[in-house]
Design a protein around this motif. Sequence first.
Motif, PDB file in Angstrom:
ATOM      1  N   ARG A   1       4.310  -1.773   3.270  1.00  0.00           N
ATOM      2  CA  ARG A   1       2.917  -1.858   3.711  1.00  0.00           C
ATOM      3  C   ARG A   1       2.344  -0.460   3.949  1.00  0.00           C
ATOM      4  O   ARG A   1       3.082   0.498   4.212  1.00  0.00           O
ATOM      5  CB  ARG A   1       2.820  -2.687   4.993  1.00  0.00           C
ATOM      6  CG  ARG A   1       3.230  -4.135   4.784  1.00  0.00           C
ATOM      7  CD  ARG A   1       3.326  -4.869   6.104  1.00  0.00           C
ATOM      8  NE  ARG A   1       2.033  -5.090   6.701  1.00  0.00           N
ATOM      9  CZ  ARG A   1       1.233  -6.109   6.409  1.00  0.00           C
ATOM     10  NH1 ARG A   1       1.596  -7.002   5.524  1.00  0.00           N
ATOM     11  NH2 ARG A   1       0.074  -6.254   7.016  1.00  0.00           N
ATOM     12  N   LEU A   2       1.038  -0.349   3.861  1.00  0.00           N
ATOM     13  CA  LEU A   2       0.381   0.926   4.110  1.00  0.00           C
ATOM     14  C   LEU A   2       0.595   1.324   5.568  1.00  0.00           C
ATOM     15  O   LEU A   2       0.543   0.482   6.467  1.00  0.00           O
ATOM     16  CB  LEU A   2      -1.110   0.804   3.816  1.00  0.00           C
ATOM     17  CG  LEU A   2      -1.895   2.103   3.607  1.00  0.00           C
ATOM     18  CD1 LEU A   2      -1.335   2.875   2.420  1.00  0.00           C
ATOM     19  CD2 LEU A   2      -3.368   1.796   3.384  1.00  0.00           C
ATOM     20  N   SER A   3       0.837   2.576   5.812  1.00  0.00           N
ATOM     21  CA  SER A   3       1.072   3.071   7.167  1.00  0.00           C
ATOM     22  C   SER A   3      -0.106   2.752   8.087  1.00  0.00           C
ATOM     23  O   SER A   3      -1.265   2.906   7.698  1.00  0.00           O
ATOM     24  CB  SER A   3       1.299   4.579   7.123  1.00  0.00           C
ATOM     25  OG  SER A   3       1.452   5.100   8.424  1.00  0.00           O
ATOM     26  N   GLN A   4       0.218   2.274   9.299  1.00  0.00           N
ATOM     27  CA  GLN A   4      -0.810   1.927  10.277  1.00  0.00           C
ATOM     28  C   GLN A   4      -0.419   2.417  11.667  1.00  0.00           C
ATOM     29  O   GLN A   4       0.776   2.567  11.957  1.00  0.00           O
ATOM     30  CB  GLN A   4      -1.004   0.408  10.336  1.00  0.00           C
ATOM     31  CG  GLN A   4      -1.447  -0.237   9.052  1.00  0.00           C
ATOM     32  CD  GLN A   4      -1.627  -1.731   9.216  1.00  0.00           C
ATOM     33  OE1 GLN A   4      -2.431  -2.204  10.020  1.00  0.00           O
ATOM     34  NE2 GLN A   4      -0.874  -2.507   8.452  1.00  0.00           N
TER      35      GLN A   4
ATOM     36  N   ASP B   1       2.944   1.175  13.854  1.00  0.00           N
ATOM     37  CA  ASP B   1       4.195   0.940  13.132  1.00  0.00           C
ATOM     38  C   ASP B   1       5.379   1.375  13.992  1.00  0.00           C
ATOM     39  O   ASP B   1       5.326   2.427  14.643  1.00  0.00           O
ATOM     40  CB  ASP B   1       4.219   1.741  11.828  1.00  0.00           C
ATOM     41  CG  ASP B   1       3.376   1.112  10.733  1.00  0.00           C
ATOM     42  OD1 ASP B   1       3.117  -0.108  10.822  1.00  0.00           O
ATOM     43  OD2 ASP B   1       2.993   1.824   9.796  1.00  0.00           O
TER      44      ASP B   1
ATOM     45  N   LYS C   1       0.092   8.643  -4.892  1.00  0.00           N
ATOM     46  CA  LYS C   1      -0.619   9.911  -4.721  1.00  0.00           C
ATOM     47  C   LYS C   1       0.352  11.075  -4.643  1.00  0.00           C
ATOM     48  O   LYS C   1       0.139  12.127  -5.249  1.00  0.00           O
ATOM     49  CB  LYS C   1      -1.479   9.851  -3.456  1.00  0.00           C
ATOM     50  CG  LYS C   1      -2.354  11.077  -3.254  1.00  0.00           C
ATOM     51  CD  LYS C   1      -3.281  10.897  -2.064  1.00  0.00           C
ATOM     52  CE  LYS C   1      -4.197  12.102  -1.898  1.00  0.00           C
ATOM     53  NZ  LYS C   1      -5.125  11.924  -0.755  1.00  0.00           N
TER      54      LYS C   1
ATOM     55  N   GLY D   1       0.790  -1.227   0.000  1.00  0.00           N
ATOM     56  CA  GLY D   1       0.000   0.000   0.000  1.00  0.00           C
ATOM     57  C   GLY D   1       0.819   1.273   0.000  1.00  0.00           C
ATOM     58  O   GLY D   1       0.391   2.306  -0.527  1.00  0.00           O
ATOM     59  N   PHE D   2       2.018   1.231   0.605  1.00  0.00           N
ATOM     60  CA  PHE D   2       2.872   2.428   0.606  1.00  0.00           C
ATOM     61  C   PHE D   2       3.233   2.823  -0.824  1.00  0.00           C
ATOM     62  O   PHE D   2       3.260   4.009  -1.168  1.00  0.00           O
ATOM     63  CB  PHE D   2       4.150   2.156   1.400  1.00  0.00           C
ATOM     64  CG  PHE D   2       5.169   3.266   1.311  1.00  0.00           C
ATOM     65  CD1 PHE D   2       4.903   4.512   1.845  1.00  0.00           C
ATOM     66  CD2 PHE D   2       6.390   3.058   0.674  1.00  0.00           C
ATOM     67  CE1 PHE D   2       5.834   5.541   1.754  1.00  0.00           C
ATOM     68  CE2 PHE D   2       7.332   4.073   0.585  1.00  0.00           C
ATOM     69  CZ  PHE D   2       7.048   5.317   1.125  1.00  0.00           C
TER      70      PHE D   2
ATOM     71  N   ARG E   1      10.121   4.885   5.454  1.00  0.00           N
ATOM     72  CA  ARG E   1       9.235   5.340   4.383  1.00  0.00           C
ATOM     73  C   ARG E   1       9.519   6.790   4.013  1.00  0.00           C
ATOM     74  O   ARG E   1       9.501   7.160   2.832  1.00  0.00           O
ATOM     75  CB  ARG E   1       7.767   5.179   4.801  1.00  0.00           C
ATOM     76  CG  ARG E   1       7.329   3.729   5.005  1.00  0.00           C
ATOM     77  CD  ARG E   1       5.835   3.637   5.231  1.00  0.00           C
ATOM     78  NE  ARG E   1       5.413   2.284   5.557  1.00  0.00           N
ATOM     79  CZ  ARG E   1       4.894   1.914   6.723  1.00  0.00           C
ATOM     80  NH1 ARG E   1       4.711   2.821   7.682  1.00  0.00           N
ATOM     81  NH2 ARG E   1       4.538   0.660   6.936  1.00  0.00           N
TER      82      ARG E   1
ATOM     83  N   HIS F   1       1.501   1.718  -3.875  1.00  0.00           N
ATOM     84  CA  HIS F   1       0.407   2.001  -4.803  1.00  0.00           C
ATOM     85  C   HIS F   1      -0.599   3.034  -4.300  1.00  0.00           C
ATOM     86  O   HIS F   1      -1.492   3.428  -5.047  1.00  0.00           O
ATOM     87  CB  HIS F   1      -0.313   0.716  -5.217  1.00  0.00           C
ATOM     88  CG  HIS F   1      -1.042  -0.009  -4.123  1.00  0.00           C
ATOM     89  ND1 HIS F   1      -2.126   0.516  -3.469  1.00  0.00           N
ATOM     90  CD2 HIS F   1      -0.841  -1.243  -3.581  1.00  0.00           C
ATOM     91  CE1 HIS F   1      -2.577  -0.349  -2.571  1.00  0.00           C
ATOM     92  NE2 HIS F   1      -1.813  -1.428  -2.615  1.00  0.00           N
ATOM     93  N   THR F   2      -0.456   3.459  -3.059  1.00  0.00           N
ATOM     94  CA  THR F   2      -1.356   4.494  -2.544  1.00  0.00           C
ATOM     95  C   THR F   2      -0.582   5.735  -2.107  1.00  0.00           C
ATOM     96  O   THR F   2      -0.701   6.802  -2.696  1.00  0.00           O
ATOM     97  CB  THR F   2      -2.200   3.951  -1.382  1.00  0.00           C
ATOM     98  OG1 THR F   2      -2.991   2.856  -1.854  1.00  0.00           O
ATOM     99  CG2 THR F   2      -3.126   5.016  -0.827  1.00  0.00           C
ATOM    100  N   THR F   3       0.251   5.598  -1.076  1.00  0.00           N
ATOM    101  CA  THR F   3       0.974   6.758  -0.526  1.00  0.00           C
ATOM    102  C   THR F   3       1.888   7.406  -1.563  1.00  0.00           C
ATOM    103  O   THR F   3       1.778   8.604  -1.842  1.00  0.00           O
ATOM    104  CB  THR F   3       1.796   6.338   0.700  1.00  0.00           C
ATOM    105  OG1 THR F   3       0.948   5.663   1.634  1.00  0.00           O
ATOM    106  CG2 THR F   3       2.435   7.549   1.365  1.00  0.00           C
TER     107      THR F   3
END
Length: 435
Positions: free
Chosen positions: A395-398, A401, A86, A78-79, A409, A81-83
């Motif tokens: 991974r997407l930030s949660q 972490d 964008k 997710g980091f 990141r 393809h999203t963070t």
Amino acid sequence: MKTKSLIIIILIFDLAFSEPYQTKYFDQLIDHLGFETGDKTFKQKYLIKDDYYRYDKGPILFYCDNEAPVEFSFGGAGFMHTTLAKELNALVVFMEHRYFGGLSPLAQKKNLLRKEIINTLLKSLGCEDNECPIVVFGASYGGMLSAWIRMKFPKIIDASLASSTPIFLYENREGVDETLFFKVVTDTYDQNGCSKQIHSAMKILTGLIGSPLPSFLFKKQYKKVLDEINQGMKTCKPITDQNNLNVLRTYIDSAYGYMSMFNYHKKVILFQRCLLGLQTILAVKKFVDVYYDFEEQKKCIHFNTGSTGDVNTSGYKILSCADIVQPIHPNGITDMFYNQPWDKDLYQQYCEETFGLTPSYDYVLNFYGGKNDDEMNDDLTIINMYAAGHCSDLRLSQIGDVERVIQARIEEEKYIKRWIQEKLPSDYFTKKSQV
């Protein structure tokens, strides 16, 4: 009126459950060398995510998939393809690894080059040689691919991020420590005071496995302890000999290894509790169930069916017997496991009998380089992430972490922006569109 309402409901339902990417297929050569298959192709799957992309020659973030279906890899990145997508207004592409998806060719072992689809993408976007910077990502084995494609095609690939990648862990690499992985795993459990108890369980199993008694005497001599193991581990098929005990030990130490790597913050509490105040074998069972049966749905365990859950990684065994040969093993001294030196002759025998392949031990180091530190670029950026799970940075930030992953990141984004700057307009990041 009812018809319109029904259409609206269907559209809402469809949107709610639609995937965040488009699934496409590329006509990929079966064999890049063409000696046996000529120009035959197969449909190689890839995913496109363009919701943040500016169609004015912005960056392309390309993911080299590893030993799993590409949708599985998408979920853990997710980091990227999203963070990052964008922030960079980037196009995202996930390329599925042949062998590990639904549509794959048979019998060809090489899968190291992916520049064909990248060239096709660049052409379709109208990108010239000095436009549309490409950053390649990969995790674990996929990280090796992302590093190698940058090393082989530096004029096409502008940057590569290889997350948690054992790229130098090959037999003839100078100074390689084949036991280091198991030492790091042990250090993970030692933080919670578990490693000594695990080592005690391993010693019990190893002692039994090493018994010289023939099977029928072994079963009789150790009936009580075997009953305890079968009862405690809830084996579907009773263990009666040393061979099955050896398989069970592999089943157990695989769980310890995988959970050490994938010890994301949501499961830390389970790791801290599972060995406290319980008898040894019951403690082991409770622990490995965190990996094999987290939802507590299994009535008994089939310990001889592998260790990767619902993801079929059998194709990786072929790659491992071809040219991705990494001889890691425990020694029972610097780690909590047992002494099991890597037997090159036995490994080669297994590969030849199972797949008809003779391992090419030096292929990776000869083809890509990395036999020693002298071959490494002094500008190579290495980011260490203490107390992090395997590939946590992608991974997407949660919430929860660890600090080092959060900082990693931030650093990765900084470096990527610096590396692709020359192929973008000078004001790209100051005037980028808001999505």
